[in-house]
Scaffold this active site. Structure first.
Site, PDB file in Angstrom:
ATOM      1  CD  GLU A 174       9.189   2.788 -20.793  1.00 21.07           C
ATOM      2  OE1 GLU A 174       9.896   1.935 -21.344  1.00 21.07           O
ATOM      3  OE2 GLU A 174       9.544   3.956 -20.618  1.00 21.07           O
TER       4      GLU A 174
ATOM      5  CE1 TYR B  90     -24.767  13.776 -38.840  1.00 17.19           C
ATOM      6  CE2 TYR B  90     -25.177  15.737 -40.159  1.00 17.19           C
ATOM      7  CZ  TYR B  90     -24.333  14.723 -39.745  1.00 17.19           C
ATOM      8  OH  TYR B  90     -23.054  14.665 -40.239  1.00 17.19           O
TER       9      TYR B  90
ATOM     10  CD  GLN C 179     -18.016  14.887 -41.789  1.00 16.86           C
ATOM     11  OE1 GLN C 179     -18.914  14.582 -42.545  1.00 16.86           O
ATOM     12  NE2 GLN C 179     -17.129  15.832 -42.082  1.00 16.86           N
TER      13      GLN C 179
ATOM     14  CB  SER D 194      19.820   1.504 -24.773  1.00 14.28           C
ATOM     15  OG  SER D 194      20.688   2.617 -24.945  1.00 14.28           O
TER      16      SER D 194
ATOM     17  CB  THR E  46      -0.918   0.047   1.246  1.00 16.36           C
ATOM     18  OG1 THR E  46      -0.087   0.118   2.403  1.00 16.36           O
ATOM     19  CG2 THR E  46      -1.807  -1.185   1.347  1.00 16.36           C
ATOM     20  CG  HIS E  47       0.500   4.323   1.342  1.00 16.44           C
ATOM     21  ND1 HIS E  47      -0.253   5.471   1.327  1.00 16.44           N
ATOM     22  CD2 HIS E  47      -0.106   3.484   2.215  1.00 16.44           C
ATOM     23  CE1 HIS E  47      -1.263   5.342   2.177  1.00 16.44           C
ATOM     24  NE2 HIS E  47      -1.205   4.136   2.716  1.00 16.44           N
TER      25      HIS E  47
ATOM     26  CE  LYS F 199     -18.795   9.023 -39.469  1.00  7.93           C
ATOM     27  NZ  LYS F 199     -19.152  10.361 -38.916  1.00  7.93           N
TER      28      LYS F 199
ATOM     29  CG  ASN G 184      15.044   0.455 -22.089  1.00  7.83           C
ATOM     30  OD1 ASN G 184      15.473   0.361 -20.938  1.00  7.83           O
ATOM     31  ND2 ASN G 184      15.656   1.145 -23.031  1.00  7.83           N
TER      32      ASN G 184
END
Ligand code: ARG
Length: 459
Positions: A291, A318, A323, A278, A156-157, A326, A286
């Site tokens: 990420e 409408y 439009q 890298s 926790t934390h 989308k 990595n």
């Protein structure tokens, strides 16, 4: 020359800038398959109800298949002057089948057409997401089963809290993605009504059969109010909402994988297939996929905020504002599905480091709560007092630079006389997790019961 679809009352053609802001063909060509399916269903219905000649409808239906194969084959030339996918398809249909194509738009408007196409598209994405979520849940279940009793620290934390098991942690994500799965199904069931036949906004005087087109397109029923049918984008907003919550879950898990795969944690090893190197630091591996998944929530939730903001304040029915729905949904769908697939791949490949997990679980006084509970159970102390005594023992251990199980019994007795040799039974992390037998707790038996329950749910 003015527009061939609606140029009747126009003398002049649109300015190039008007065309640029108005055209959606650059992106709504992704609706081609849905547009053609909708038009084929509409043509069949127009023939069945006697609104157009059967031979004309057959020519249109055949011609639409030709258009589809041209689009899929990459030989179709999209025209910006024709604004959108609907008019591009219809114009090409006219070239192929001649004047009969002009009857396709009977009892229909682009307003109900686009609403229908877009629902079909979003529905396909929900189906794809369902399959992808199921795959991810299965991958997590496999991880949970392998490590049902591997002990790891629970936080926790992000501070060591109590020992849990790897299986328990994996199953927490099964619950989260399981809720996403049920949200996907709910959203699909709610959106599965057909707008086709609402026409521009008021319905039509032609004797159309809306049940027929709805059924042909796999909808449960036609939308009950023609104004709502062409004004509603709840289905898109709900899709984005489901996607946002799911992307948030993915982001939290991705964050844990980034932390866990670091040299400081070494809880998991991610596969080469889902890692990058890298260009300067030769040792690096990595967690880029994690990420990027962590980041995708930004654009997915952004799409939800964007479309909600587009829709707010629009009067019925409408407006062209709609439009703008989308691109947001396309981008969110692409990135959500890609994230789900990437997470599935990472989870399938990842190897938990059981010894590192257990070593980490044993550090940071993770069984202090077990010690306090023991003082309550065995020595009869009120919990508050037990909490205080245990805190003092932690302070002693901290001063000695050792963990709780390393303290000598005499040192413990000095803090509280009721402590006996038996206390060492509860200071080990394995005993700690084994003792958490309450329903939904981290005890391996509880975790195995939840794995079995999920396997039964998934069939
Ligand atoms: N391209 C339009 C859209 O995506 C189709 C509907 C146009 N309807 C209209 N009345 N202008 O919303």
């Amino acid at each position: 020359t003015s527009n061939q679809m609606w140029g009747g009352r126009f003398a002049d053609k649109p300015d190039a800038i008007m065309e640029a802001i108005n055209a959606s063909i650059g992106f709504d060509q992704r609706l081609a398959a849905q547009d053609i399916a909708g038009s084929r269903a509409h043509a069949a219905m127009l023939a069945a109800t006697g609104i157009v000649e059967a031979s004309d409808a057959e020519a249109m239906r055949e011609g639409l298949l030709t258009v589809l194969s041209e689009i899929e084959g990459g030989t179709f030339t999209f025209s910006t002057a024709l604004e959108d996918i609907h008019m591009n398809v219809e114009a090409r249909l006219k070239e192929i089948v001649g004047p009969a194509a002009g009857r396709l738009h009977t009892a229909r408007s682009r307003n109900d057409q686009v609403a229908t196409d877009f629902r079909l598209w979003v529905r396909d994405q929900l189906d794809a997401a369902e399959a992808q979520l199921l795959a991810l849940v299965r991958a997590l279940l496999a991880q949970a089963e392998t490590g049902a009793d591997w002990v790891m620290p629970g936080f926790t934390h992000l501070q060591t809290a109590q020992p849990v098991t790897w299986g328990h942690h994996m199953m927490a994500y099964v619950e989260m993605f399981g809720r996403d799965l049920s949200r996907v199904r709910d959203a699909r069931a709610r959106m599965n009504e057909c707008p086709l036949g609402a026409a521009a906004l008021a319905g039509t005087g032609f004797p159309i059969d809306r049940d027929m087109t709805a059924a042909a397109l796999g909808f449960d029923r036609p939308c009950a109010n023609s104004l709502d049918a062409v004004s509603d984008r709840d289905f898109a907003l709900e899709f984005l909402s489901v996607a946002s919550i799911s992307a948030m879950h993915l982001s939290r898990f991705a964050e844990e994988l980034v932390i866990w795969s670091s040299a400081q944690f070494r809880f998991v090893v991610l596969s080469d297939r889902f890692s990058t190197g890298s260009s300067i630091m030769p040792q690096k591996k990595n967690p880029d996929a994690a990420e990027l998944i962590r980041a995708k929530i930004g654009r997915i939730f952004g799409a939800q905020v964007a479309l909600m903001t587009v829709m707010k304040g629009l009067p019925l029915a409408y407006s062209k504002d709609m439009q703008e729905d989308k691109e947001q949904v396309f981008d969110a769908a692409d990135n959500w599905l890609l994230s789900l697939a990437a997470m599935d791949g990472m989870v399938r490949d990842m190897a938990a480091n059981a010894p590192a997990l257990e070593a980490a679980a044993a550090s940071g006084f993770s069984t202090a709560t077990d010690l306090a509970d023991w003082l309550v159970r065995v020595a009869g102390l009120p919990f508050r007092e037990a909490h205080h005594v245990t805190g003092s023992l932690v302070a002693v251990a901290e001063a000695r630079g050792c963990d709780l199980p390393d303290l000598a019994l005499e040192d413990m007795k000095e803090v509280h006389g009721a402590i006996t040799e038996d206390v060492f039974d509860v200071l080990g992390v394995r005993n700690s997790v084994a003792s958490r037998t309450s329903y939904g707790g981290t005890a391996p038996d509880q975790v195995r019961a939840q794995i079995a329950r999920w396997k039964e749910i998934l069939g």
